[in-house]
Design an enzyme around this catalytic site. Structure first.
Site, PDB file in Angstrom:
ATOM      1  N   HIS A   1      50.808 -73.348  10.352  1.00 29.96           N
ATOM      2  CA  HIS A   1      51.417 -73.257  11.689  1.00 29.96           C
ATOM      3  C   HIS A   1      51.546 -71.778  12.022  1.00 29.96           C
ATOM      4  O   HIS A   1      52.254 -71.030  11.339  1.00 29.96           O
ATOM      5  CB  HIS A   1      52.779 -73.938  11.708  1.00 29.96           C
ATOM      6  CG  HIS A   1      53.287 -74.187  13.099  1.00 29.96           C
ATOM      7  ND1 HIS A   1      53.728 -73.183  13.915  1.00 29.96           N
ATOM      8  CD2 HIS A   1      53.420 -75.341  13.813  1.00 29.96           C
ATOM      9  CE1 HIS A   1      54.120 -73.696  15.074  1.00 29.96           C
ATOM     10  NE2 HIS A   1      53.939 -75.013  15.034  1.00 29.96           N
ATOM     11  N   ASP A   2      50.858 -71.356  13.084  1.00 27.65           N
ATOM     12  CA  ASP A   2      50.765 -69.927  13.374  1.00 27.65           C
ATOM     13  C   ASP A   2      52.087 -69.299  13.795  1.00 27.65           C
ATOM     14  O   ASP A   2      52.405 -68.179  13.407  1.00 27.65           O
ATOM     15  CB  ASP A   2      49.678 -69.664  14.420  1.00 27.65           C
ATOM     16  CG  ASP A   2      49.760 -70.582  15.627  1.00 27.65           C
ATOM     17  OD1 ASP A   2      50.707 -71.380  15.725  1.00 27.65           O
ATOM     18  OD2 ASP A   2      48.853 -70.498  16.485  1.00 27.65           O
TER      19      ASP A   2
ATOM     20  N   HIS B   1      21.602 -63.844  59.655  1.00 26.69           N
ATOM     21  CA  HIS B   1      20.560 -64.842  59.359  1.00 26.69           C
ATOM     22  C   HIS B   1      19.257 -64.162  58.943  1.00 26.69           C
ATOM     23  O   HIS B   1      18.172 -64.713  59.128  1.00 26.69           O
ATOM     24  CB  HIS B   1      20.311 -65.761  60.563  1.00 26.69           C
ATOM     25  CG  HIS B   1      21.550 -66.352  61.137  1.00 26.69           C
ATOM     26  ND1 HIS B   1      22.180 -67.436  60.582  1.00 26.69           N
ATOM     27  CD2 HIS B   1      22.301 -65.985  62.206  1.00 26.69           C
ATOM     28  CE1 HIS B   1      23.268 -67.729  61.282  1.00 26.69           C
ATOM     29  NE2 HIS B   1      23.365 -66.857  62.267  1.00 26.69           N
TER      30      HIS B   1
ATOM     31  N   GLN C   1      57.478 -79.514  27.394  1.00 26.98           N
ATOM     32  CA  GLN C   1      57.486 -78.623  26.236  1.00 26.98           C
ATOM     33  C   GLN C   1      56.668 -77.359  26.498  1.00 26.98           C
ATOM     34  O   GLN C   1      56.893 -76.331  25.859  1.00 26.98           O
ATOM     35  CB  GLN C   1      56.922 -79.348  24.997  1.00 26.98           C
ATOM     36  CG  GLN C   1      57.054 -78.528  23.724  1.00 26.98           C
ATOM     37  CD  GLN C   1      56.582 -79.292  22.504  1.00 26.98           C
ATOM     38  OE1 GLN C   1      55.393 -79.339  22.233  1.00 26.98           O
ATOM     39  NE2 GLN C   1      57.516 -79.883  21.774  1.00 26.98           N
TER      40      GLN C   1
ATOM     41  N   SER D   1      11.041 -50.516  34.129  1.00 26.22           N
ATOM     42  CA  SER D   1      10.300 -51.735  33.837  1.00 26.22           C
ATOM     43  C   SER D   1       9.419 -51.489  32.632  1.00 26.22           C
ATOM     44  O   SER D   1       8.845 -50.406  32.477  1.00 26.22           O
ATOM     45  CB  SER D   1       9.447 -52.152  35.042  1.00 26.22           C
ATOM     46  OG  SER D   1       8.486 -53.131  34.686  1.00 26.22           O
TER      47      SER D   1
ATOM     48  N   SER E   1      46.494 -75.191  23.938  1.00 27.24           N
ATOM     49  CA  SER E   1      46.584 -74.179  22.878  1.00 27.24           C
ATOM     50  C   SER E   1      45.233 -73.510  22.641  1.00 27.24           C
ATOM     51  O   SER E   1      45.126 -72.279  22.646  1.00 27.24           O
ATOM     52  CB  SER E   1      47.083 -74.823  21.585  1.00 27.24           C
ATOM     53  OG  SER E   1      47.127 -73.867  20.540  1.00 27.24           O
TER      54      SER E   1
END
Length: 449
Positions: free
Chosen positions: A90-91, A171, A248, A296, A341
């Site tokens: 668990h980080d 155009h 949460q 090129s 997450s």
């Protein structure tokens, strides 16, 4: 393979690392851990300042040594957190244990006070403050200054070329003449408006316990107004705005708005890139040549507008990710699922591509050499564009069917020249003063306000 610029999978960390390395301090795994440590420590200090009864006698001289844990956070410290994570799986819990280890080294820290590290919190109280904080500081310290540098460069060109007449194209066809500086000023205006809107967008954080109700805080200390505490902590310590009603996790609505705002800015720059690409193809601009560079691999004469192309491509990738983030993050199953997450770990990706793009656009702009002769040639060869001016003045003079008269003239296969237009004017049944007024109109002075 060892990870370096040649073996990195993402070009952000590989080919373009030199353009994006500043973001490592905000969006790398190291940075995320450092932000988490910062939030945890500032939260503990805020509990001491409340004060909670058990922390009322805490030695405030320890506050600055505590802050030094995140101020002087090293890659070795981050590696230690990852080592702890191998056990905790668990980080965020690993961050809590890391801080407690550091506290033991500090000394003078009451044993009972250690248990108020991460008191009453869920991991999302740390993640949903750390990530927005990293985004806020990356915007303030890296992204906004670069966008402002682009605006400043465009502003300089707008002023420099404010009197340069140019044939407009609508155009793809010749239209009423404009001025080059004004056309560039359109982008200044658009970018300034959207940048202001983006800066006005609040960057919010979720901070409310396991499911957003301060359950643990309230059951342990019902005498405190934890919502007000959370509001002040998030605002005063982190410079963010607390979301008042959450599950949460963060609602992510305002974070989505930030991503949408960045996408709008990117879209404006794509528009700018394409316009300058077209201007170069029309020979309105030449490009500065750097000794040794190849345009090129096959055609020696070419100097390609690669900077604007690079920018457009990177902005397209950025916008695709930003759109996904803005659409996905606000959606979660019931009180939370874990999809946010892994997605949140990618918030630096679109900003990385945006940084590459902004630097490329600036490089392209700074290579431009105005070819005013070509602009003049196009105006000289397109006298038909003054037809609008002539028919508008004829309307003012109540001349019969002026639009139709100019339409009949200009839609013939005959090329409109100065002589053609002037002959038409001389044959009009209007006063000599009006004819003089009409004769004075040219493609290079009919540019409006």
């Amino acid at each position: 393979m060892e990870l370096d610029v040649l073996t990195a999978i993402s070009p952000i960390d590989g080919r373009y690392r030199s353009k994006t390395d500043k973001l490592a301090g905000y969006f790398s795994e190291y940075a995320l851990i450092r932000y988490r440590v910062r939030v945890e420590i500032e939260y503990f200090i805020a509990l001491c300042e409340l004060p909670l009864p058990q922390l009322a006698g805490f030695d405030q001289r320890l506050f600055e040594p505590l802050r030094d844990i995140y101020r002087h956070f090293t890659e070795q410290d981050a590696a230690r957190v990852k080592e702890i994570e191998k056990t905790t799986n668990h980080d965020v819990k690993a961050v809590e244990y890391f801080i407690k280890e550091k506290i033991d080294v500090l000394g003078g820290f009451p044993a009972e006070a250690k248990e108020f590290i991460h008191f009453g919190l869920t991991s999302q109280d740390i993640n949903n403050t750390s990530v927005p904080l990293s985004i806020k500081e990356a915007l303030d310290e890296v992204y906004y200054p670069l966008v402002e540098e682009l605006i400043e460069q465009l502003n300089d060109y707008a002023e420099q070329w404010k009197n340069v007449a140019m044939l407009a194209k609508t155009h793809g066809q010749p239209a009423s003449p404009t001025r080059l500086g004004k056309e560039i000023m359109v982008y200044v205006y658009r970018l300034e408006e959207q940048l202001r809107s983006m800066k006005d967008t609040p960057i919010t954080a979720k901070f409310g316990g396991a499911t957003g109700n301060y359950n643990a805080h309230h059951v342990a200390y019902p005498q405190y107004d934890w919502r007000e505490f959370g509001n002040q902590f998030v605002a005063d310590k982190l410079g963010l705005e607390r979301e008042q009603w959450t599950t949460q996790i963060s609602n992510y609505d305002w974070l989505g708005a930030i991503f949408d705002a960045m996408r709008r800015i990117n879209t404006i720059i794509i528009d700018l890139d394409r316009d300058f690409w077209m201007y170069i193809s029309m020979e309105y601009f030449k490009q500065k040549i750097k000794a040794g560079e190849v345009g090129s691999s096959a055609m020696p004469h070419k100097v390609n507008p690669i900077d604007f192309e690079n920018s457009e491509g990177n902005l397209g990738i950025a916008n695709a990710v930003l759109q996904f983030l803005a659409q996905k993050l606000p959606v979660s199953r019931l009180q939370r699922d874990l999809t946010d997450s892994t997605v949140l770990r990618n918030v630096g990706v679109p900003m990385g591509h945006a940084l590459i793009a902004l630097q490329s656009t600036l490089k392209g702009l700074r290579k431009l050499i105005l070819n005013e002769q070509k602009l003049q040639e196009d105006l000289d060869n397109t006298w038909a564009v003054v037809a609008e001016a002539i028919q508008t003045i004829l309307r003012r003079e109540a001349y019969p069917h002026p639009y139709e008269a100019l339409k009949a003239l200009t839609r013939t296969n005959q090329h409109m020249t100065e002589e053609t237009i002037h002959q038409f004017i001389q044959e009009l049944n209007v006063s000599s003063d009006v004819k003089e007024e009409l004769m004075a109109i040219t493609p290079w002075n009919y540019t409006g306000m």
